[in-house]
Design an enzyme around this catalytic site. Structure first.
Site, PDB file in Angstrom:
ATOM      1  N   THR A  95       0.857  -1.189   0.000  1.00 24.13           N
ATOM      2  CA  THR A  95       0.000   0.000   0.000  1.00 24.13           C
ATOM      3  C   THR A  95       0.890   1.234   0.000  1.00 24.13           C
ATOM      4  O   THR A  95       1.564   1.522   0.995  1.00 24.13           O
ATOM      5  CB  THR A  95      -0.917   0.033   1.240  1.00 24.13           C
ATOM      6  OG1 THR A  95      -1.678  -1.175   1.296  1.00 24.13           O
ATOM      7  CG2 THR A  95      -1.848   1.230   1.174  1.00 24.13           C
ATOM      8  N   LYS A 170      -7.096   1.924  -2.945  1.00 20.94           N
ATOM      9  CA  LYS A 170      -6.710   1.323  -1.660  1.00 20.94           C
ATOM     10  C   LYS A 170      -6.712   2.385  -0.553  1.00 20.94           C
ATOM     11  O   LYS A 170      -7.167   2.131   0.573  1.00 20.94           O
ATOM     12  CB  LYS A 170      -5.335   0.672  -1.808  1.00 20.94           C
ATOM     13  CG  LYS A 170      -4.749   0.118  -0.521  1.00 20.94           C
ATOM     14  CD  LYS A 170      -5.602  -0.972   0.095  1.00 20.94           C
ATOM     15  CE  LYS A 170      -5.033  -1.447   1.420  1.00 20.94           C
ATOM     16  NZ  LYS A 170      -6.020  -2.212   2.205  1.00 20.94           N
ATOM     17  N   LYS A 238      -0.002   5.272   8.345  1.00 15.22           N
ATOM     18  CA  LYS A 238       0.607   5.611   7.051  1.00 15.22           C
ATOM     19  C   LYS A 238      -0.471   5.776   5.982  1.00 15.22           C
ATOM     20  O   LYS A 238      -0.454   6.718   5.186  1.00 15.22           O
ATOM     21  CB  LYS A 238       1.609   4.506   6.696  1.00 15.22           C
ATOM     22  CG  LYS A 238       2.214   4.531   5.315  1.00 15.22           C
ATOM     23  CD  LYS A 238       1.622   3.485   4.378  1.00 15.22           C
ATOM     24  CE  LYS A 238       1.690   2.055   4.808  1.00 15.22           C
ATOM     25  NZ  LYS A 238       1.060   1.098   3.905  1.00 15.22           N
TER      26      LYS A 238
HETATM   27  N1  NDP Z   1      -1.367  -6.488   7.530  1.00 16.35           N
HETATM   28  C1  NDP Z   1      -2.473  -6.219   6.853  1.00 16.35           C
HETATM   29  O1  NDP Z   1      -3.592  -6.529   7.312  1.00 16.35           O
HETATM   30  C2  NDP Z   1      -2.431  -5.544   5.515  1.00 16.35           C
HETATM   31  C3  NDP Z   1      -1.324  -4.849   5.094  1.00 16.35           C
HETATM   32  N2  NDP Z   1      -1.358  -4.237   3.868  1.00 16.35           N
HETATM   33  C4  NDP Z   1      -0.185  -3.500   3.375  1.00 16.35           C
HETATM   34  O2  NDP Z   1       0.747  -4.491   2.969  1.00 16.35           O
HETATM   35  C5  NDP Z   1       2.081  -4.034   3.218  1.00 16.35           C
HETATM   36  C6  NDP Z   1       2.796  -5.027   4.125  1.00 16.35           C
HETATM   37  O3  NDP Z   1       2.056  -5.118   5.326  1.00 16.35           O
HETATM   38  P1  NDP Z   1       2.461  -6.149   6.486  1.00 16.35           P
HETATM   39  O4  NDP Z   1       2.903  -7.422   5.900  1.00 16.35           O
HETATM   40  O5  NDP Z   1       1.341  -6.126   7.431  1.00 16.35           O
HETATM   41  O6  NDP Z   1       3.707  -5.385   7.131  1.00 16.35           O
HETATM   42  P2  NDP Z   1       4.887  -5.940   8.035  1.00 16.35           P
HETATM   43  O7  NDP Z   1       5.319  -4.765   8.838  1.00 16.35           O
HETATM   44  O8  NDP Z   1       4.510  -7.187   8.715  1.00 16.35           O
HETATM   45  O9  NDP Z   1       6.028  -6.298   6.949  1.00 16.35           O
HETATM   46  C7  NDP Z   1       6.707  -5.297   6.257  1.00 16.35           C
HETATM   47  C8  NDP Z   1       7.674  -5.896   5.278  1.00 16.35           C
HETATM   48  O10 NDP Z   1       8.398  -4.827   4.636  1.00 16.35           O
HETATM   49  C9  NDP Z   1       9.802  -5.055   4.799  1.00 16.35           C
HETATM   50  N3  NDP Z   1      10.530  -3.790   4.850  1.00 16.35           N
HETATM   51  C10 NDP Z   1      10.291  -2.726   5.628  1.00 16.35           C
HETATM   52  N4  NDP Z   1      11.153  -1.731   5.366  1.00 16.35           N
HETATM   53  C11 NDP Z   1      11.990  -2.188   4.391  1.00 16.35           C
HETATM   54  C12 NDP Z   1      13.075  -1.627   3.670  1.00 16.35           C
HETATM   55  N5  NDP Z   1      13.502  -0.385   3.892  1.00 16.35           N
HETATM   56  N6  NDP Z   1      13.682  -2.386   2.735  1.00 16.35           N
HETATM   57  C13 NDP Z   1      13.243  -3.646   2.483  1.00 16.35           C
HETATM   58  N7  NDP Z   1      12.209  -4.232   3.109  1.00 16.35           N
HETATM   59  C14 NDP Z   1      11.580  -3.509   4.053  1.00 16.35           C
HETATM   60  C15 NDP Z   1       9.909  -5.841   6.089  1.00 16.35           C
HETATM   61  O11 NDP Z   1      11.166  -6.490   6.157  1.00 16.35           O
HETATM   62  P3  NDP Z   1      11.805  -6.934   7.577  1.00 16.35           P
HETATM   63  O12 NDP Z   1      11.170  -8.261   7.891  1.00 16.35           O
HETATM   64  O13 NDP Z   1      13.250  -7.010   7.338  1.00 16.35           O
HETATM   65  O14 NDP Z   1      11.426  -5.867   8.569  1.00 16.35           O
HETATM   66  C16 NDP Z   1       8.733  -6.798   5.923  1.00 16.35           C
HETATM   67  O15 NDP Z   1       9.047  -7.822   5.023  1.00 16.35           O
HETATM   68  C17 NDP Z   1       1.937  -2.635   3.810  1.00 16.35           C
HETATM   69  O16 NDP Z   1       2.022  -1.701   2.767  1.00 16.35           O
HETATM   70  C18 NDP Z   1       0.534  -2.638   4.390  1.00 16.35           C
HETATM   71  O17 NDP Z   1      -0.026  -1.348   4.482  1.00 16.35           O
HETATM   72  C19 NDP Z   1      -2.440  -4.327   3.022  1.00 16.35           C
HETATM   73  C20 NDP Z   1      -3.541  -5.031   3.400  1.00 16.35           C
HETATM   74  C21 NDP Z   1      -3.626  -5.666   4.684  1.00 16.35           C
HETATM   75  O1  LIG Z   2      -4.986  -2.647   4.690  1.00 13.77           O
HETATM   76  C1  LIG Z   2      -5.553  -3.314   5.518  1.00 13.77           C
HETATM   77  C2  LIG Z   2      -6.707  -4.127   5.254  1.00 13.77           C
HETATM   78  O2  LIG Z   2      -7.229  -4.779   6.193  1.00 13.77           O
HETATM   79  O3  LIG Z   2      -7.151  -4.151   4.095  1.00 13.77           O
END
Ligand code: NDP
Ligand SMILES: O=CC(=O)O
Length: 289
Positions: A95, A170, A238
């Site tokens: 996102t 989104k 965010k």
């Molecule tokens: N959780 C949810 O319910 C939902 C989330 N989203 C979106 O999906 C995306 C991921 O969410 P989610 O999985 O929950 O987040 P997490 O915080 O669990 O995971 C984030 C991921 O991004 C990586 N990351 C962060 N910073 C960097 C960087 N500078 N360089 C490389 N990799 C990086 C992390 O790596 P590392 O493990 O090394 O920290 C990890 O793999 C977000 O944009 C979120 O808004 C969308 C729908 C639903």
């Molecule tokens: O981005 C979060 C979700 O639940 O969708």
């Protein structure tokens, strides 16, 4: 079909696991490489860098935390751009805002590759069970090519046209969701403070026109102060920030979303950013005392 997968956080882990379960060959990379181990135990291969994954796979998917992460994985050393070329596709499901997505799209395309943004609606459990809603935009040919993967990851895919439309859709959806979560939290606290039974409120809501899976799923856990993260609060904040910026660009007044953003910021300042976004309830509990 062989796919690359960059980013094994809450969502990326569940999504890549789901692809493996459904017969895809998956090569994974995560900034913290140790997080790849669990996927390897389920049959994944590991790429040492984003560039190594793109070199190996025709299509690479990314699921990263925010715009800074999405840009870093593409543009930094050992990033996607070093190996993207003609015949390869890059699908960013993180996102982010439309500007970030457009920057990535332009760079991928100018290197001969193909690009799709495909953020998702739905959280940890829908990711685990393949019930996400996929909001894709960009190159239609890549969308068509990705349909077998999207059919595993989601219950419905939308193709929304030019790059930016998926990101915007989104952000609009999550702006509504964040505002709803704040209204819900205020309602729970108000009910309790004025002597009502909070569980009765949940039952009343669930039987009326406002019934929804979010209130039904999160409500009982919130009353037990269980904020195990499915959607981390820092990511919801965010999304509110990016949605408010979209509101600025389009001169749309959004006082409800702005107030919700303040509550999420307050929650972050209280150290709740890594908990589920429903932890915003804690800020209402404090201010209503
Ligand atoms: N959780 C949810 O319910 C939902 C989330 N989203 C979106 O999906 C995306 C991921 O969410 P989610 O999985 O929950 O987040 P997490 O915080 O669990 O995971 C984030 C991921 O991004 C990586 N990351 C962060 N910073 C960097 C960087 N500078 N360089 C490389 N990799 C990086 C992390 O790596 P590392 O493990 O090394 O920290 C990890 O793999 C977000 O944009 C979120 O808004 C969308 C729908 C639903
Ligand atoms: O981005 C979060 C979700 O639940 O969708």
């Amino acid at each position: 079909m062989e796919v690359g997968f960059l980013g094994l956080g809450i969502m990326g882990k569940a999504m890549s696991m789901n692809l493996l379960r459904n017969g895809f060959k998956v090569t994974v990379w995560n900034r913290t490489l140790a997080k790849c181990n669990e996927l390897v135990a389920h049959g994944a291969s590991v790429g040492e860098t984003p560039a190594a994954v793109v070199k190996k796979c025709k299509i690479t998917i990314a699921m990263l935390s925010d715009p800074a992460a999405a840009l870093s994985v593409v543009f930094d050393k050992d990033g996607v751009l070093e190996q993207i070329c003609s015949g390869k596709g890059y699908i960013d499901m993180s996102t982010v805002d439309a500007e970030t997505s457009s920057k990535i799209s332009e760079a991928i395309i100018s290197n001969g590759g193909h690009f799709l943004e495909a953020p998702v609606s739905g959280s940890k459990q829908p990711a685990e069970t393949g019930q996400l809603v996929i909001l894709a935009a960009g190159e239609k040919a890549l969308y068509d090519e990705a349909i077998p993967a999207f059919n595993v990851l989601g219950k419905k895919s939308f193709f929304l046209g030019q790059v930016g439309n998926g990101a915007k859709m989104k952000l609009v959806v999550n702006m509504i969701m964040g505002s709803m979560m704040n209204a819900f939290s205020e309602g729970l606290v108000l009910a309790e403070k004025c002597g009502l039974d909070s569980h009765s409120l949940l039952d009343v809501l669930d039987l009326g026109g406002m019934a929804n899976p979010m209130f039904r799923g999160k409500g009982p856990a919130m009353l037990k102060t269980d904020f195990s993260p499915a959607f981390p609060l820092k990511h919801q904040q965010k999304d509110m920030r990016l949605a408010l910026s979209l509101g600025d660009e389009n001169a749309v007044s959004m006082p409800v979303a702005a107030a919700a953003n303040e509550a999420f910021k307050k929650a972050r300042s209280m150290g709740l950013g890594d908990l589920d976004f429903s932890a915003v309830y804690e800020t209402v509990k404090i201010t209503k005392q």
